[in-house]
Design an enzyme around this catalytic site. Sequence first.
Site, PDB file in Angstrom:
ATOM      1  N   ARG A 164       0.838  -1.221   0.000  1.00 33.66           N
ATOM      2  CA  ARG A 164       0.000   0.000   0.000  1.00 33.66           C
ATOM      3  C   ARG A 164       0.863   1.258   0.000  1.00 33.66           C
ATOM      4  O   ARG A 164       0.524   2.265   0.626  1.00 33.66           O
ATOM      5  CB  ARG A 164      -0.967   0.015   1.202  1.00 33.66           C
ATOM      6  CG  ARG A 164      -1.918  -1.140   1.255  1.00 33.66           C
ATOM      7  CD  ARG A 164      -2.896  -1.158   0.070  1.00 33.66           C
ATOM      8  NE  ARG A 164      -3.800  -2.278   0.195  1.00 33.66           N
ATOM      9  CZ  ARG A 164      -3.541  -3.497  -0.289  1.00 33.66           C
ATOM     10  NH1 ARG A 164      -2.428  -3.733  -0.965  1.00 33.66           N
ATOM     11  NH2 ARG A 164      -4.399  -4.483  -0.130  1.00 33.66           N
ATOM     12  N   SER A 238     -10.800  -0.941   3.371  1.00 27.69           N
ATOM     13  CA  SER A 238      -9.980  -1.102   4.581  1.00 27.69           C
ATOM     14  C   SER A 238      -9.529   0.271   5.077  1.00 27.69           C
ATOM     15  O   SER A 238      -8.884   1.007   4.338  1.00 27.69           O
ATOM     16  CB  SER A 238      -8.731  -1.928   4.274  1.00 27.69           C
ATOM     17  OG  SER A 238      -9.107  -3.151   3.700  1.00 27.69           O
ATOM     18  N   GLU A 334      -4.926   3.515   6.208  1.00 32.12           N
ATOM     19  CA  GLU A 334      -4.701   3.343   4.768  1.00 32.12           C
ATOM     20  C   GLU A 334      -5.396   4.477   4.001  1.00 32.12           C
ATOM     21  O   GLU A 334      -4.904   4.952   2.976  1.00 32.12           O
ATOM     22  CB  GLU A 334      -5.259   1.978   4.328  1.00 32.12           C
ATOM     23  CG  GLU A 334      -5.124   1.723   2.844  1.00 32.12           C
ATOM     24  CD  GLU A 334      -5.643   0.350   2.425  1.00 32.12           C
ATOM     25  OE1 GLU A 334      -5.418  -0.648   3.135  1.00 32.12           O
ATOM     26  OE2 GLU A 334      -6.274   0.288   1.357  1.00 32.12           O
TER      27      GLU A 334
END
Length: 338
Positions: A164, A238, A334
Amino acid sequence: MEILTDHSLANMNTFGIDCIAKYFSAFRSIEELAELLQSKQVKQNQRLILGGGSNLLFTKPFQGIVLKNELSGVELLDHDQDHYYVKAQAGENWHQFVLHCLNKNYAGVENLALIPGCVGAGPMQNIGAYGVEIKDVFESLEAIHIEDGSIRNFNLTECAFGYRESIFKQKEKNQWVITSVTFRLDKRPKLKTGYGAIEQELDKMNLDQINIQDVAKAVIQIRSSKLPDPKTLGNAGSFFKNPVVPIEIYQAIVKQNAQAPAYPISESEVKVPAGWLIEQAGWKGKNRISHGVHDKQALVLVNLGHARGQEVLDLSSDIIADIQKKFNITLEREVNIY
Ligand SMILES: Cc1cc2nc3c(=O)[nH]c(=O)nc-3n(C[C@H](O)[C@H](O)[C@H](O)COP(=O)(O)OP(=O)(O)OC[C@H]3O[C@@H](n4cnc5c(N)ncnc54)[C@H](O)[C@@H]3O)c2cc1C
């Protein structure tokens, strides 16, 4: 090309948060973008490049200019013995691009089906799901520098992809507008079915032979059953990254709960699913009237009605503090906060 003022972004973020941008404009060509970058509204203000708004949370009015990427088009650039080289403009919807590849039998993105958002945002956080990341099919991307308008090509190494992560969230943060991405897709599929419940889902289909379309179908089925659809329940997928922790921290958790899941990263580190930690800490399904933690997937924070972004951010801070206290692990968000 028009620059609007006091423009609502409520329909442009999957959290469904009501947010007003001081300035707003959309660009459909490189020329329009180049012209916008010359405007005083861009030169003198904070900028936000907006794709599908599926990885951000607005917590206050945006006091700068939002530039909505609407560049469209997909073309087959080239092919060799093993690969197709396919270029997609950054404003293309990611899932539509995956469907296009499935339709043409370009293999490699089937595990990434149904991820919301646009192609151009994919490299920002190296989108990933079910054992595949965009870096696995990435050839290069083209971007325009926001300050000086120069055009640059970034190859795989230059993007510095991680979990990520990419250079666009680190050293080159807020510097570039990604305008297109070129993918290297396989002529002969290398199916990846070992992750999550893909194999169980394929078993249910009772197939003699499995192809990329079947894998995508399985992924879509699993995702649809687990993740809330932003059209009916605002969310950004998420909210937290899965933390990578020293093995000693994980061993301390195992002493309390022998079933604690983890994936090896190196000899000294493991990745622990953030959703598991949040669930163990008792947050799954907890609501605070306007917002809460999803009842099927603790990693997802949801807007239950008229949540304000700041309330969702506060909930995420409370979760971070609680996980720190209970497990000695610092969760990282995130989702991009604005
Ligand atoms: C239900 C759901 C499920 C999800 N599942 C996954 C998943 O499985 N895996 C995963 O990795 N992600 C997942 N996400 C997160 C999200 O879909 C991805 O991160 C997606 O790539 C974001 O795309 P976007 O166009 O919506 O980006 P936006 O939210 O519009 O932007 C995200 C960030 O990227 C920047 N940005 C966007 N486009 C550009 C551009 N062209 N140039 C420069 N900067 C840009 C923005 O400024 C912002 O900082 C999920 C989200 C939801 C809502």
